[in-house]
Enzyme design. Structure first.
Site, PDB file in Angstrom:
ATOM      1  N   TYR A 127       0.847  -1.199   0.000  1.00  0.00           N
ATOM      2  CA  TYR A 127       0.000   0.000   0.000  1.00  0.00           C
ATOM      3  C   TYR A 127       0.877   1.242   0.000  1.00  0.00           C
ATOM      4  CZ  TYR A 127      -3.650   3.353   0.890  1.00  0.00           C
ATOM      5  OH  TYR A 127      -4.507   4.407   0.756  1.00  0.00           O
ATOM      6  N   ASP A 176     -12.854   9.991  -1.889  1.00  0.00           N
ATOM      7  CA  ASP A 176     -11.617  10.544  -2.435  1.00  0.00           C
ATOM      8  C   ASP A 176     -11.684  11.258  -3.790  1.00  0.00           C
ATOM      9  OD1 ASP A 176     -11.104   8.997  -0.225  1.00  0.00           O
ATOM     10  OD2 ASP A 176      -9.591   7.747  -1.161  1.00  0.00           O
ATOM     11  N   GLU A 213     -16.650  -3.633  -2.830  1.00  0.00           N
ATOM     12  CA  GLU A 213     -16.452  -2.286  -2.298  1.00  0.00           C
ATOM     13  C   GLU A 213     -17.521  -1.338  -2.860  1.00  0.00           C
ATOM     14  OE1 GLU A 213     -12.551  -0.953  -3.326  1.00  0.00           O
ATOM     15  OE2 GLU A 213     -12.518   0.675  -1.854  1.00  0.00           O
ATOM     16  N   GLN A 216     -15.144  -6.588   0.891  1.00  0.00           N
ATOM     17  CA  GLN A 216     -14.851  -5.329   1.588  1.00  0.00           C
ATOM     18  C   GLN A 216     -15.528  -5.375   2.968  1.00  0.00           C
ATOM     19  OE1 GLN A 216     -12.977  -2.885   0.222  1.00  0.00           O
ATOM     20  NE2 GLN A 216     -13.350  -1.177   1.613  1.00  0.00           N
TER      21      GLN A 216
HETATM   22  C1  2M8 Z   1     -10.537   4.597   0.186  1.00  0.00           C
HETATM   23  O1  2M8 Z   1      -9.470   5.508   0.492  1.00  0.00           O
HETATM   24  C2  2M8 Z   1      -8.088   5.106   0.523  1.00  0.00           C
HETATM   25  C3  2M8 Z   1      -7.288   6.309   1.010  1.00  0.00           C
HETATM   26  O2  2M8 Z   1      -7.679   6.637   2.314  1.00  0.00           O
HETATM   27  C4  2M8 Z   1      -7.544   4.646  -0.828  1.00  0.00           C
HETATM   28  O3  2M8 Z   1      -8.255   4.735  -1.836  1.00  0.00           O
HETATM   29  O4  2M8 Z   1      -6.404   4.181  -0.867  1.00  0.00           O
HETATM   30  C5  2M8 Z   1     -11.859   5.354   0.458  1.00  0.00           C
HETATM   31  O5  2M8 Z   1     -12.963   4.659  -0.056  1.00  0.00           O
HETATM   32  C6  2M8 Z   1     -12.017   5.581   1.957  1.00  0.00           C
HETATM   33  O6  2M8 Z   1     -13.265   6.150   2.234  1.00  0.00           O
HETATM   34  C7  2M8 Z   1     -11.868   4.274   2.740  1.00  0.00           C
HETATM   35  O7  2M8 Z   1     -11.866   4.557   4.107  1.00  0.00           O
HETATM   36  C8  2M8 Z   1     -10.573   3.531   2.354  1.00  0.00           C
HETATM   37  C9  2M8 Z   1     -10.505   2.127   2.946  1.00  0.00           C
HETATM   38  O8  2M8 Z   1     -11.682   1.394   2.645  1.00  0.00           O
HETATM   39  O9  2M8 Z   1     -10.463   3.409   0.933  1.00  0.00           O
END
Ligand code: 2M8
Length: 464
Positions: free
Chosen positions: A99, A193, A430, A445
């Protein structure tokens, strides 16, 4: 935790039976769990995320109260001295290069004395669903055997001050204007985002000399168009660089940062969370003074949202602090006043009209009458790209829960039925393509599974 096979077909879909959704959802959370907390998804998100954990605790409250409490306690153990609950707590055991941006890129404890010493976190935060989850833990314990009630009460007592400090941080550092609206420093803080909500404010950000980086998120999805673009990522990483230069100092950020936006969805969740906090304060017998403060926060939040109402669109709009203008884009965030609650009949009617209109759940050709994250009538709409159009079960939960609180049981029931139906048909993705129902993003998810557990269980609670 030991993995358990789901009755999946090769397409990743579940059996299609509504009755299977509950045990299958619990299985997703079991498989994603690590020690005392839960990953948002098996490989795309290998760390602990703040609002994901709050939703996860909300779902777990129905199946494993103890795990629900440990989920939140683990997160709160990384709370900053300012009261901020970080948006990511990094998992030291995550596979390398899984990540990005990782803990090294954030360097939060090296740069800020406010960051926790014992864990590594990002420097941002996310919408404060936590008090709502803590209240759910209480609601599910109430009326059960004495030991369980005592344990839940002790958990509320242990966490009340943490929640209070978290909300106070948002009401002060993130709202120095006392507008009732929370300022976010980065689209990641909104949780939505790449939503077109942020396009105009992001376009004004000039990307400077950005240290090189590699995106790992794209290796976990079947098609890069499901994720934000490289141009968006450059801006996200540039904003991160600037936050580091300000050493995550709130006053410095407010002085110099090129992205300062009042987020109405975040602000509305804070109002709803303050309602939950008020109830928690009664359970733990907090001082009267606290209750007055929380009551004032609720009133200020609702007033702030009212000021962002757009009568033409019949939606609430975010506000660009630096551009001094509302961000006129129709997204699910516009239903913020419904989430904040306390509406008069006229405003509720307006919002329901918008929800049912062709701009959202009434749009022709939708696979199911569920609101796309961005209105299909918006130029920035994209049916497959993340928060630019797909249907998100977690956003459906927010609307379902708010409609229940607004005493609109029939409309709430419709969202619940369609959401559970979608998951029975297509699995715990998701997000979903709004016209075909195709599952997109990550499979399995956690928060998708968690909101299903809550939606399935809550009608028997009799409290919402
Ligand atoms: C998504 O955000 C992360 C960054 O924080 C990413 O895309 O890497 C978004 O959907 C956010 O709302 C969510 O908390 C996160 C983890 O599910 O993924």
């Amino acid at each position: 935790m030991k993995g358990e096979e789901l009755p999946h077909s090769s397409s990743g879909r579940t059996s299609g039976h509504l009755g299977d959704v509950n045990p299958l959802a619990a299985g997703v959370l079991r498989r994603n769990s690590i020690k005392s907390w839960t990953k948002p998804a098996p490989s795309l998100y290998p760390h602990q995320w703040s609002w994901d954990s709050a939703f996860i605790a909300l779902g777990l409250a129905h199946v494993d109260n103890h795990r629900a409490t440990s989920e939140l306690e683990t997160l709160f153990a990384s709370q900053w001295a300012t009261g901020k609950v970080p948006h990511i707590v990094f998992n030291p055991e995550a596979p390398p290069k899984s990540y990005f941006p990782d803990a090294e890129r954030w360097s939060s404890s090296a740069l800020s004395a406010d960051a926790p010493d014992q864990s590594r976190t990002s420097g941002l935060c996310q919408p404060p669903v936590h008090a709502v989850a803590v209240r759910r833990i209480w609601e599910t314990a109430r009326g059960k055997e004495e030991r369980r009630v005592d344990r839940a009460r002790a958990f509320l007592k242990d966490n009340y001050l943490r929640l209070f400090a978290w909300h106070r941080y948002l009401l002060t550092a993130r709202d120095p204007e006392e507008s009732g609206l929370v300022t976010i420093y980065h689209p990641w803080e909104s949780g939505t985002d790449n939503s077109p909500r942020w396009d105009a404010a992001l376009a004004a950000v000039e990307v400077g000399d950005l240290p090189p980086y590699t995106r790992y998120d794209l290796q976990h999805v079947t098609d890069p168009s499901h994720r934000p673009t490289d141009e968006e990522y450059d801006r996200y990483l540039w904003l991160l660089e600037l936050l580091k230069r300000a050493r995550y100092d709130e006053a410095d950020i407010y002085e110099s940062h090129p992205f300062l936006v009042k987020d109405v969805l975040f602000s509305a969740i804070l109002v709803a969370a303050n309602e939950a906090l008020l109830e928690i304060s009664r359970v733990v017998d907090a001082p009267e003074e606290d209750r007055e403060t929380i009551g004032a926060w609720i009133a200020r939040g609702r007033e702030g949202l009212e000021g962002q109402w757009d009568p033409g669109l019949k939606l609430c709009l975010d506000y660009d602090v630096l551009g001094d203008s509302p961000l006129r884009v129709r997204t699910v965030a516009g239903f913020a006043p419904l989430i904040a609650g306390g509406l008069d009949a006229g405003r509720l009617e307006d919002l329901l009209e918008t929800l049912d209109s062709p701009a959202f759940a009434g749009h022709e050709g939708l696979h199911r009458p569920l609101p796309p994250s961005t209105s299909p009538e918006e130029p920035g709409f994209h049916p497959r790209s993340y928060w630019r159009g797909p249907v998100w079960p977690v956003a459906n939960w927010l609307l379902w829960w708010s409609l229940t609180r607004a005493r609109e049981p029939h409309r709430a029931a419709q969202i619940r039925r369609e959401t559970i139906g979608q998951l029975a048909e297509c699995g715990f993705a998701e997000y979903f393509e709004p016209f075909t129902g195709e599952p997109l993003g990550s499979t399995e998810q956690s928060w998708t599974a968690a909101v299903a557990l809550d939606m399935l269980a809550v009608e028997t609670l009799g409290s919402d």
